[in-house]
Each structure stands twice: as C-alpha cells, then as structure tokens.
Design an enzyme around this catalytic site. Sequence first.
Site, short mmCIF file in Angstrom:
data_model
loop_
_atom_site.label_atom_id
_atom_site.label_comp_id
_atom_site.label_asym_id
_atom_site.label_seq_id
_atom_site.Cartn_x
_atom_site.Cartn_y
_atom_site.Cartn_z
N ASP A 144 40.05 4.50 50.95
CA ASP A 144 41.32 5.04 50.45
C ASP A 144 41.91 4.08 49.42
O ASP A 144 42.32 2.97 49.74
CB ASP A 144 42.28 5.21 51.64
CG ASP A 144 43.58 5.92 51.28
OD1 ASP A 144 43.85 6.12 50.07
OD2 ASP A 144 44.32 6.28 52.20
N HIS B 129 41.45 8.94 50.59
CA HIS B 129 42.71 9.20 51.29
C HIS B 129 42.60 10.45 52.16
O HIS B 129 43.22 10.54 53.22
CB HIS B 129 43.81 9.38 50.23
CG HIS B 129 45.18 9.50 50.80
ND1 HIS B 129 45.73 8.55 51.62
CD2 HIS B 129 46.12 10.48 50.68
CE1 HIS B 129 46.96 8.93 51.97
NE2 HIS B 129 47.21 10.09 51.41
N ASP B 130 41.83 11.41 51.72
CA ASP B 130 41.63 12.65 52.47
C ASP B 130 41.10 12.43 53.88
O ASP B 130 41.15 13.33 54.71
CB ASP B 130 40.61 13.54 51.73
CG ASP B 130 41.30 14.60 50.90
OD1 ASP B 130 42.55 14.67 50.93
OD2 ASP B 130 40.59 15.35 50.22
N ARG C 62 48.00 18.72 40.01
CA ARG C 62 47.22 18.83 41.23
C ARG C 62 45.85 18.19 41.08
O ARG C 62 45.35 17.53 41.99
CB ARG C 62 47.06 20.30 41.61
CG ARG C 62 46.17 20.55 42.79
CD ARG C 62 46.63 19.81 44.03
NE ARG C 62 45.90 20.23 45.22
CZ ARG C 62 46.22 19.88 46.44
NH1 ARG C 62 47.24 19.07 46.66
NH2 ARG C 62 45.52 20.30 47.47
N SER D 281 49.87 9.90 55.29
CA SER D 281 50.21 9.80 53.87
C SER D 281 51.73 9.65 53.74
O SER D 281 52.32 8.83 54.44
CB SER D 281 49.68 11.03 53.14
OG SER D 281 49.76 10.88 51.76
#
Lengths: 407, 407
Positions: B321, B354-355, B218, B147
């Site tokens: 992603d 993305h995780d 968040r 990232s």
Amino acid sequence: MPVESVGEFEFASGESVPDLTLAYETYGEFDGSNAVLLCHALTGSHHVTDAGGRRTGDEAGTAGQARAWWGDVVGPGKAVDTREYYAVCVNVPGSCYGSSGPASEAPDGEPWGTRFPAVTVGDWTRAQRRLLDELGVGRLHAVVGGSVGGMNALDWAARYPDDVRRVAAIAAAARLDPQCLALDAIARRAIATDPNWDGGDYYGDDHPDPDDGLATARQLGHVMYLSKASMERKFGRRAAGRDARGGRRGDDPAGSFFPYREVESYLDYNAERFVERFDANSYRYLTRAMDDYDLSAEYGSDAAALAAFEGEALLVSFTGDWHFTVEDSRTLREAFAEADAPAAHHVVESDHGHDAFLVEPESVGPPLRGFLAEGVDARTVRDEPEDDDGTGDHPERAPVHASLFPG
Amino acid sequence: MPVESVGEFEFASGESVPDLTLAYETYGEFDGSNAVLLCHALTGSHHVTDAGGRRTGDEAGTAGQARAWWGDVVGPGKAVDTREYYAVCVNVPGSCYGSSGPASEAPDGEPWGTRFPAVTVGDWTRAQRRLLDELGVGRLHAVVGGSVGGMNALDWAARYPDDVRRVAAIAAAARLDPQCLALDAIARRAIATDPNWDGGDYYGDDHPDPDDGLATARQLGHVMYLSKASMERKFGRRAAGRDARGGRRGDDPAGSFFPYREVESYLDYNAERFVERFDANSYRYLTRAMDDYDLSAEYGSDAAALAAFEGEALLVSFTGDWHFTVEDSRTLREAFAEADAPAAHHVVESDHGHDAFLVEPESVGPPLRGFLAEGVDARTVRDEPEDDDGTGDHPERAPVHASLFPG
C-alpha cells in the site's frame, strides 16, 4: 544551421512526411571521433546548456521556450566536456521546439494536428541518424540520455550497434510498467476530454488551447517525477501563503474552508508555466512513444536486442525514483551481461525521485565523465554488485514494500 | 428506519443545515454493549453486506448504487459476526448515497450543490454520534474503519474517548502525505475544469454531468489503490482484445497506431461505471475531508489526541500500500504507545496495494475477529515488533526505495 531539413521521412507507422525538419544544437568541435549524442526527456528540447553552444537563436522561434536542461552536466569543464567532445542534441520528431510535429506546418499550409504520423522512439533514433549524416558524423563516441531519452539511447545500441561505442542510459528502463502506462493514459485522456482539444484541431488564434487538460496532464507527470520523501521535504502539508503563486481552479464556497496548500500552489504554478511552452498534441504523441517503447519488441528479448552491440553501457538509477526504478536498471544490466556487453549499473542513493537525473549533477556527473573517458572500468563508475558482497547477486533489499516512502 | 433525520447540524466550518439526513444500515441485534460502528471509505456507502442486515431498500432510492463493500468480513459467522455484534454503518454527510450532501435537496427545494457546507472527518464522527443517540447506542464496543474510514475511527478515539472500547484502523493514517494530497488535488481539479461542472451547479435533467472530470479523478484514485505488483500481475503491458470493455476517449488517427491496453480498458470501464453511481461534487467534498484530516490538528500531537483514550487499538497495514503506508501505521502505533493505550500493529504482506483491505478478507478477518473478541492480546493479532527480534525496534527494511515495486 540550427534547423535542418532531412527530406522525406517514413515513420514506423508506414506514414511519411515529405520534409522532416529537425531542430538541434551542437556544442564543441567535431574531430572525427568525439561526437556525443544527447537525448532529451519527454518535454525537453535540444537546448541542453547555455554555455558555449551553437544556439538555436530567435531565428528558429524557439528561444526561451525550454530551459537548458543539463547546464551543469554539459559544457566546458563539465562531465560532458565540450572542450573535448562534440555534443549534439536533436529535438525529437513529434515535439514542439522546432522539429516537425503536430503543431508544425503541413504541406497544405495548415498545422498538421493529429494528421501528423504517430511517432515512436525508433523514429527518433532514425531521425537522429539522418541528422548526424547531414552533419558528417558517422560513428558516435557515445549516446547519452535520461528518462525516455535513456530509452532513445538504448534504442541506438539495438538499432545501430556498430555506430555507437558507449551508451549511457540514465534513470531509464527497457519498458514502462503498467502503473506508468496507466498514469500516462490518464494524462492523455485529460487532454482529450478538454473540449478545447477538439480532436486535436485547436491551432490558430481564433481557437482556445486545451490548457486545462494539458495542465492536469503535467501535474500528474510532475508527481511522477518527485518522490514522497522529496515532497515531504519541499512542501509537507503546509498551507501556501496569501501571495501563493498559481491559483486554485474551480474553487467553490465549501472549498474555501480548506487551505490552499504549498504542494497545490507549486503544481498549479508550474502547470501554468508549462502550458505556455508545450503543445498538448505533442504531449500525447510523445507519451505514446514512451509508453510504446519496449527494447525487446522487435527482437524477442532485451538481450537479443543488444546482441550485436559491442560497445559498453552505463546504467544509472536513483533509489527514490518510482517511475524508472532501480529494478528497471537492474533488468537492463542483466540484459547487457547476457549480451556479453560490458556494462555497469551505478545506483545513486537519492530521495529526489525521477527528477534526480536533472537536479543532481553532482551524482550524475562523475560516473558519466568517467564512463565517457574510460568506459565501465572508470574509477567513478560503481557497478552495483561490486558494492555488495562481490557475488554478483544483489541482496534482497526491500522486503517491506511500503517503506519506499519514509513517512 | 434506514434513513434518519437528526435535525439541525452545525459543521466544523460553522455553517449549519436545518435538517441533517443520515442513511444507514444495521446488522444483528443490539444487546446494550455489543455495538460496532463500521466506517466506510471514500466512495463507499452504508451498505456493508448483503447478508442479514436491515437494508436500505428502494424506498431510500439508493439500492444498487454501491456494492456491499465488506460482505466477506461482516455478517453471520464472519469476522464481524452479526450473530454476536450489532453492526451499524452510516453514509457520511457529504456523500451521495442517501445522507445529506451536495446532491441532496436544500430547504429551497433545489439541490444544495456547493452551497452545502464543507465537511470534515470530525463532522462525520459527530453525525455518527447523533445517529447512535437516536438508535439508543451509548458506548460502542468498537469502531472499525478502512482507509479514510480508518481516519474516521481514529477520530472517534480522539473525540469521544469514553464512548469506544476498541478502535480498529485498517490501511489508515494519522494524515495524508503531500504526494497523496497532490494526487487528490489533481483529481478535484480535473472535475472543476470539466465545463459541465459549472461551479458545481450541474444538477437537473437539462444539464449534463461533469462525467469526464469525474472519470479522470476516479482513474487517478484507482491507480492509487493498486500497486505496481498487482498491476503487473493483472495487466502487464498486454493489449486489450477487440471486444475490450470501455473505450478510449479522444482517440485520433495517430493514436490508433498504438494498442489499447488492458490496463487502459480496465480503468476506462471502471470509470464509466463509477460516474453512474457517484456524484462529482461529493467526490470533491469527501477528498477534501480526507486531505484535511490530521489526528494531531486540534491537540498538538498524535499522542496528545489519544491521551484520553483508555481503550485498545488495532492498526492493520499492507506492505504493497503506497497510499496509506506501513510507515503511516507505525507512526500511529507509536502514538498509541505514547498515549499509554494498548495497541498492536498488524502488518500484512500483500502486493494488492491499498485495495487489500477490501479484497483480502482472509488477511483482515482473523486479526479483526480476534481483536473484537479479546483485544490486542488475541492470538490472531500480531504486533509488528514481536515479529522481529523482540526489541521493539523494527528493523530497517527498505534501504533501496525503488524496490517497492518488483520490476
């Protein structure tokens, strides 16, 4: 008569209001069989076009609050030709453009606030039905809607299958996916955590509005309506000029080292305009209605919901729309097929994102015009499978997910 | 020695701090040529794994604040095998896990707050270089990051091309696209419009933290790290049970008609945990660094930035992603090629979003292990074009954009 009271109204929640008011506009003349109901999107209003309508004038106090949202699609000579059709658009209950909602006055003379009953898409449909009764319109030639307005149109096919000949759901879906549910929940939370929201009881001149929360919510929505490609084209990573519109909230010494970018300026400017015209509680009410909508909910399946519908359906989707996706319209297309209703799924190649249904009248107009006149067999209506190999199977189009957004 | 002072440090902004403190951890033994620098992501820390490291213990006051973020990838016998490599991870300046940042103490004994200088990814790289000097590490065997940590790794190749043999940038990009810039700006705005933010000056027991704003930020980030497919699988549209974790903020009578959904409960619960461990100003500082990063910025083009780099590069991307896309890694792959640096772009089919770089050690581990040992020609490293027809042209994979997210 741009505002009509339809009397007591019981919502899906079981709660009632003693006197539901509906703001609406009509365009063209009713001939008994040419009524087209237009369903607006989340923050839209009954004001569809500036051309040739019976306007909700200043007497309703809403003039100028919302732009005409489909002026290039509806009007004399347009796709929804108001020389031919009698077009009607109703501001949905829960909204803030003249119909009853949280910001309108309760019987006690105070604004309803969050005492206003929860609203659902089904409530919108039933309210529209009531208004059309008042107008003397029985069966509709068509119901046409975009985005959550498309959900509203689908609900007509399910709820009043005998009352509508043709249904056009543009950039719509049978239900939202959890990504959209999440973003909508974050937007509502942003409003609720603005101290000025105050449990929804912020009306009156002596109380500030929850503008910060509503602005955050709107900016989130705005990103959902665009696509990576359209944002790349519109803004790139460019810094805004010195005379940038909007203005960065909460800048600090360290932040001033970094540019105020065009994309940020654009979102800020538009959010500032939005909070002037929209009510924060309405935003929460209407997104909840949208999130809650599920065509299959009361029927068991999408196809079962459409089983009694004997009209025709047009689904229009846009390839760059990640909010109400092409796949969502495919799912709908299959449900209509399973319900034996003639349907077409017209896919528009576009990188405009969800906004395409508003900003590409040249893409939406021709299939819509053809569909209203001739149904799914119109020359301008392209059904997706027929574009391909004629097997009815659409090819697997996107094995690499991330290519959605050309870099 | 888990916290090191590297003395006066001048940031890219031109501002300085008299004494930059860096928290870090090391794993394994240094043999002179086996150092691997690990670069953490936005809200990560120097605490990479619970196995076999020299821990930042309670003496640094940060234990337990952040989970080990790559425990399945780094450690004895893992892909980054700490029996073989000397792994180092440094909490970046501007963060809140022990390195200097807005929440740390300024020379006047008060927290820096927004008086802390603006930080950039380049500042992180230069600070890491200073710490490695203190540790006696000259040339690195490799820099590995995911990232924005991948941006950090790329910056090493550009800034200190002679100091690094191999660079692995996982789920990274040369720069963020305007959609990501927009979402990050909205997140920062959510913090700044929380009245408790107070211009960034909210430290001290007598002042509440801007938890609501940080929670909204968040939640937005969280949605960016997931994909439609992973959210569909994890949550669908299901209502959370009665004993749902988290709790809806700002519910109102009308809202209680609608279910509190699993996706909402999940985001609320995780946001509540997050605000306990992260500093709101740091969130603003670090996202600004990420947004600002542009590999080409000081060089004219991405390839020019990499021109002096004579090592090898591994790019790993994930098909689900939408934050740091496969296309972003393709762009990087081309830049390395143009700069005549051996590079491979390893694409992982994944719907984790993305995780994936954190939650799919089984996908990331093998190519990373191979790359560290043998470079881009390792058997476990698959370069994208070689997967296809060998022409070096990757096929057009996704003509229908919206199919990114299977419905």
